[in-house]
Design a protein around this motif. Structure first.
Motif, PDB file in Angstrom:
ATOM      1  N   LEU A  79      -5.522 -35.658 -26.498  1.00  0.00           N
ATOM      2  CA  LEU A  79      -5.447 -34.233 -26.770  1.00  0.00           C
ATOM      3  C   LEU A  79      -4.332 -33.998 -27.783  1.00  0.00           C
ATOM      4  O   LEU A  79      -3.187 -34.398 -27.559  1.00  0.00           O
ATOM      5  CB  LEU A  79      -5.167 -33.468 -25.471  1.00  0.00           C
ATOM      6  CG  LEU A  79      -5.018 -31.958 -25.576  1.00  0.00           C
ATOM      7  CD1 LEU A  79      -6.295 -31.304 -26.085  1.00  0.00           C
ATOM      8  CD2 LEU A  79      -4.620 -31.393 -24.214  1.00  0.00           C
ATOM      9  N   LEU A  80      -4.666 -33.351 -28.901  1.00  0.00           N
ATOM     10  CA  LEU A  80      -3.686 -33.122 -29.968  1.00  0.00           C
ATOM     11  C   LEU A  80      -3.052 -31.739 -29.889  1.00  0.00           C
ATOM     12  O   LEU A  80      -1.842 -31.604 -30.063  1.00  0.00           O
ATOM     13  CB  LEU A  80      -4.350 -33.309 -31.333  1.00  0.00           C
ATOM     14  CG  LEU A  80      -4.968 -34.686 -31.580  1.00  0.00           C
ATOM     15  CD1 LEU A  80      -5.726 -34.691 -32.895  1.00  0.00           C
ATOM     16  CD2 LEU A  80      -3.900 -35.762 -31.545  1.00  0.00           C
ATOM     17  N   THR A  81      -3.867 -30.705 -29.656  1.00  0.00           N
ATOM     18  CA  THR A  81      -3.336 -29.342 -29.579  1.00  0.00           C
ATOM     19  C   THR A  81      -4.046 -28.548 -28.495  1.00  0.00           C
ATOM     20  O   THR A  81      -5.217 -28.789 -28.189  1.00  0.00           O
ATOM     21  CB  THR A  81      -3.492 -28.563 -30.905  1.00  0.00           C
ATOM     22  OG1 THR A  81      -4.870 -28.385 -31.198  1.00  0.00           O
ATOM     23  CG2 THR A  81      -2.799 -29.271 -32.061  1.00  0.00           C
ATOM     24  N   VAL A  82      -3.312 -27.589 -27.944  1.00  0.00           N
ATOM     25  CA  VAL A  82      -3.855 -26.551 -27.068  1.00  0.00           C
ATOM     26  C   VAL A  82      -3.367 -25.237 -27.643  1.00  0.00           C
ATOM     27  O   VAL A  82      -2.166 -25.052 -27.860  1.00  0.00           O
ATOM     28  CB  VAL A  82      -3.364 -26.691 -25.611  1.00  0.00           C
ATOM     29  CG1 VAL A  82      -3.894 -25.546 -24.764  1.00  0.00           C
ATOM     30  CG2 VAL A  82      -3.768 -28.020 -25.029  1.00  0.00           C
ATOM     31  N   GLY A 139      -3.956 -23.196 -38.558  1.00  0.00           N
ATOM     32  CA  GLY A 139      -2.731 -23.672 -37.921  1.00  0.00           C
ATOM     33  C   GLY A 139      -2.985 -24.742 -36.884  1.00  0.00           C
ATOM     34  O   GLY A 139      -2.232 -25.702 -36.754  1.00  0.00           O
ATOM     35  N   ARG A 140      -4.074 -24.604 -36.157  1.00  0.00           N
ATOM     36  CA  ARG A 140      -4.441 -25.568 -35.114  1.00  0.00           C
ATOM     37  C   ARG A 140      -4.731 -26.940 -35.724  1.00  0.00           C
ATOM     38  O   ARG A 140      -4.259 -27.963 -35.234  1.00  0.00           O
ATOM     39  CB  ARG A 140      -5.666 -25.033 -34.371  1.00  0.00           C
ATOM     40  CG  ARG A 140      -6.047 -25.749 -33.121  1.00  0.00           C
ATOM     41  CD  ARG A 140      -7.229 -25.075 -32.421  1.00  0.00           C
ATOM     42  NE  ARG A 140      -7.078 -23.638 -32.389  1.00  0.00           N
ATOM     43  CZ  ARG A 140      -8.034 -22.762 -32.708  1.00  0.00           C
ATOM     44  NH1 ARG A 140      -9.234 -23.173 -33.043  1.00  0.00           N
ATOM     45  NH2 ARG A 140      -7.806 -21.473 -32.655  1.00  0.00           N
ATOM     46  N   VAL A 141      -5.504 -26.966 -36.794  1.00  0.00           N
ATOM     47  CA  VAL A 141      -5.871 -28.237 -37.421  1.00  0.00           C
ATOM     48  C   VAL A 141      -4.646 -28.875 -38.080  1.00  0.00           C
ATOM     49  O   VAL A 141      -4.424 -30.086 -37.957  1.00  0.00           O
ATOM     50  CB  VAL A 141      -7.028 -28.045 -38.417  1.00  0.00           C
ATOM     51  CG1 VAL A 141      -7.302 -29.322 -39.194  1.00  0.00           C
ATOM     52  CG2 VAL A 141      -8.286 -27.595 -37.673  1.00  0.00           C
ATOM     53  N   LEU A 142      -3.820 -28.081 -38.752  1.00  0.00           N
ATOM     54  CA  LEU A 142      -2.611 -28.633 -39.381  1.00  0.00           C
ATOM     55  C   LEU A 142      -1.653 -29.179 -38.330  1.00  0.00           C
ATOM     56  O   LEU A 142      -1.054 -30.249 -38.521  1.00  0.00           O
ATOM     57  CB  LEU A 142      -1.939 -27.570 -40.246  1.00  0.00           C
ATOM     58  CG  LEU A 142      -2.720 -27.165 -41.498  1.00  0.00           C
ATOM     59  CD1 LEU A 142      -2.071 -25.966 -42.174  1.00  0.00           C
ATOM     60  CD2 LEU A 142      -2.867 -28.334 -42.453  1.00  0.00           C
ATOM     61  N   ALA A 143      -1.512 -28.481 -37.202  1.00  0.00           N
ATOM     62  CA  ALA A 143      -0.640 -28.970 -36.127  1.00  0.00           C
ATOM     63  C   ALA A 143      -1.190 -30.273 -35.549  1.00  0.00           C
ATOM     64  O   ALA A 143      -0.434 -31.198 -35.237  1.00  0.00           O
ATOM     65  CB  ALA A 143      -0.502 -27.915 -35.029  1.00  0.00           C
ATOM     66  N   ALA A 149       0.401 -37.639 -37.330  1.00  0.00           N
ATOM     67  CA  ALA A 149       1.304 -38.261 -38.317  1.00  0.00           C
ATOM     68  C   ALA A 149       2.637 -38.681 -37.713  1.00  0.00           C
ATOM     69  O   ALA A 149       3.152 -39.755 -38.028  1.00  0.00           O
ATOM     70  CB  ALA A 149       1.539 -37.306 -39.482  1.00  0.00           C
ATOM     71  N   ASP A 150       3.177 -37.832 -36.833  1.00  0.00           N
ATOM     72  CA  ASP A 150       4.520 -38.142 -36.311  1.00  0.00           C
ATOM     73  C   ASP A 150       4.509 -38.783 -34.930  1.00  0.00           C
ATOM     74  O   ASP A 150       5.555 -39.151 -34.395  1.00  0.00           O
ATOM     75  CB  ASP A 150       5.430 -36.914 -36.336  1.00  0.00           C
ATOM     76  CG  ASP A 150       4.994 -35.780 -35.428  1.00  0.00           C
ATOM     77  OD1 ASP A 150       4.262 -36.011 -34.449  1.00  0.00           O
ATOM     78  OD2 ASP A 150       5.399 -34.637 -35.704  1.00  0.00           O
ATOM     79  N   GLY A 151       3.332 -38.920 -34.331  1.00  0.00           N
ATOM     80  CA  GLY A 151       3.228 -39.585 -33.040  1.00  0.00           C
ATOM     81  C   GLY A 151       3.780 -38.778 -31.882  1.00  0.00           C
ATOM     82  O   GLY A 151       3.990 -39.320 -30.795  1.00  0.00           O
ATOM     83  N   SER A 152       3.999 -37.493 -32.096  1.00  0.00           N
ATOM     84  CA  SER A 152       4.541 -36.656 -31.024  1.00  0.00           C
ATOM     85  C   SER A 152       3.467 -36.329 -29.999  1.00  0.00           C
ATOM     86  O   SER A 152       2.298 -36.661 -30.170  1.00  0.00           O
ATOM     87  CB  SER A 152       5.134 -35.368 -31.616  1.00  0.00           C
ATOM     88  OG  SER A 152       4.137 -34.623 -32.285  1.00  0.00           O
ATOM     89  N   GLY A 153       3.881 -35.648 -28.959  1.00  0.00           N
ATOM     90  CA  GLY A 153       2.953 -35.267 -27.906  1.00  0.00           C
ATOM     91  C   GLY A 153       2.106 -34.077 -28.318  1.00  0.00           C
ATOM     92  O   GLY A 153       2.232 -33.533 -29.419  1.00  0.00           O
ATOM     93  N   THR A 154       1.246 -33.655 -27.422  1.00  0.00           N
ATOM     94  CA  THR A 154       0.356 -32.526 -27.652  1.00  0.00           C
ATOM     95  C   THR A 154       1.153 -31.301 -28.075  1.00  0.00           C
ATOM     96  O   THR A 154       2.180 -30.981 -27.488  1.00  0.00           O
ATOM     97  CB  THR A 154      -0.425 -32.210 -26.362  1.00  0.00           C
ATOM     98  OG1 THR A 154      -1.156 -33.372 -25.971  1.00  0.00           O
ATOM     99  CG2 THR A 154      -1.372 -31.047 -26.554  1.00  0.00           C
TER     100      THR A 154
END
Length: 164
Positions: A79-82, A139-143, A149-154
């Motif tokens: 899961l990338l974004t909520v 904004g959702r797709v860019l986030a 890219a940065d390997g951060s969490g959701t």
């Protein structure tokens, strides 16, 4: 198990929220796969409404919608974004974006559009995404791309913007 009339009335009185889920597919150059719906202006990621009344989860909904819309049935990644998206004339929408991974040339050749809903598809570079996606969707797709890219969490978003 039966529910009491009081419990059913209580559930019916609760606020409603819509849920949508999509998959972020890329090519080896990092371009994003977008689809063009025939039922509204603009472009979007493959995905759609989560059939929660039927017990479907957001992940299952994203996979089902992707298979229906572009003919690719893939197990989705993390899961990338909520995103919590307010809307005029409708309940709020919770939009989930999952990592669909990097597709091969064979995958792109295998795409079969659901003609009842889609007109076309294309690959779009990050710097051009705002020309195709509007508002919270952009904004959702860019986030989601930032998370990859940065390997951060959701990323938690409200109306397409990070909340932290």
């Amino acid at each position: 198990m039966t529910t009491s009339p009081d419990y059913a009335a209580y559930i019916a009185s609760l606020p409603r929220v819509l849920a949508g889920a999509a998959a972020l597919f890329r090519d080896d150059a990092g371009r994003v796969l977008l689809v063009e719906p025939n039922y509204r202006e603009g472009w979007t990621l493959p995905g759609g409404t989560v059939e929660s009344d039927d017990g479907e989860t957001p992940r299952q909904g994203a996979r089902r919608e992707t298979a229906e819309e572009i003919g690719l049935d893939r197990e989705l990644g993390r899961l990338l974004t909520v995103d919590w998206v307010q809307g005029a004339g409708r309940p709020p929408l919770v939009a989930y974006v999952y990592d669909g991974g990097v597709l091969s040339e064979d995958d792109f050749t295998a795409i079969r559009l659901q003609e009842e809903e889609l007109l076309s598809w294309r690959l779009v570079a990050r710097e051009k995404l705002t020309e195709y996606l509007s508002g919270a969707h952009s904004g959702r797709v860019l986030a989601a791309l930032d998370v990859l890219a940065d390997g951060s969490g959701t990323a938690e978003l409200e109306n397409g913007r990070r909340v932290y």
